[in-house]
Design a protein around this motif. Structure first.
Motif, PDB file in Angstrom:
ATOM      1  N   ILE A  11      42.894  -0.237  97.926  1.00  8.99           N
ATOM      2  CA  ILE A  11      42.608   0.738  96.880  1.00  8.99           C
ATOM      3  C   ILE A  11      43.811   1.655  96.708  1.00  8.99           C
ATOM      4  CG2 ILE A  11      41.204   2.744  96.265  1.00  8.99           C
ATOM      5  CD1 ILE A  11      38.867   1.444  97.702  1.00  8.99           C
ATOM      6  N   TYR A  21      41.816  -1.235  92.287  1.00 10.15           N
ATOM      7  CA  TYR A  21      41.791  -2.220  93.367  1.00 10.15           C
ATOM      8  C   TYR A  21      42.927  -3.185  93.097  1.00 10.15           C
ATOM      9  CZ  TYR A  21      37.232  -0.543  94.829  1.00 10.15           C
ATOM     10  OH  TYR A  21      36.203   0.238  95.287  1.00 10.15           O
ATOM     11  N   ARG A  79      36.156  -8.607  90.796  1.00  9.23           N
ATOM     12  CA  ARG A  79      35.691  -8.089  92.099  1.00  9.23           C
ATOM     13  C   ARG A  79      34.207  -8.357  92.280  1.00  9.23           C
ATOM     14  NH1 ARG A  79      38.070  -3.308  90.298  1.00  9.23           N
ATOM     15  NH2 ARG A  79      36.123  -2.180  90.688  1.00  9.23           N
ATOM     16  N   ASP A  86      37.522  -3.315  99.307  1.00  6.79           N
ATOM     17  CA  ASP A  86      38.685  -2.831 100.043  1.00  6.79           C
ATOM     18  C   ASP A  86      38.750  -3.492 101.416  1.00  6.79           C
ATOM     19  OD1 ASP A  86      40.926  -1.232 100.647  1.00  6.79           O
ATOM     20  OD2 ASP A  86      39.656   0.331 101.512  1.00  6.79           O
TER      21      ASP A  86
END
Length: 99
Positions: A11, A21, A79, A86
């Motif tokens: 991040i 990200y 994502r 993360d």
């Protein structure tokens, strides 16, 4: 040019309170991208088509002034589709579109 690498998701919190990200292209592969002759683009970006798992998307990689490597922004849709967070490991296939 097509490159593949394994890296980690991390991040980056922008000063304007935005959160991004990213994953970093390894230094030796970043150098190969840097050597491709191309027209300059904003912020030193290079257009790419990225594949992570079953997700393929077009974006740009950007040079990181601290490390010298390029970083790949990971869109929320990617994502979510690939369950990335993360610190997760990620395998990336990049097709460089500029050059």
């Amino acid at each position: 040019m097509i490159i593949e690498f394994d890296a980690e998701v991390f991040i980056w919190d922008a000063p304007e309170k935005a959160t991004f990200y990213l994953t970093a292209v390894p230094p030796e592969l970043s150098e190969e991208i840097r050597e491709i002759p191309r027209m300059p683009r904003g912020f030193g970006s290079v257009r790419v088509r990225a594949t992570i798992g079953g997700s393929t998307f077009q974006t740009s990689v950007f040079p990181d002034s601290k490390s010298g490597s390029y970083v790949l922004p990971l869109k929320k849709a990617v994502r979510d589709a690939e369950s990335l967070a993360d610190g997760n490991p990620v395998h990336v296939r990049l097709e460089v579109l500029d050059g």
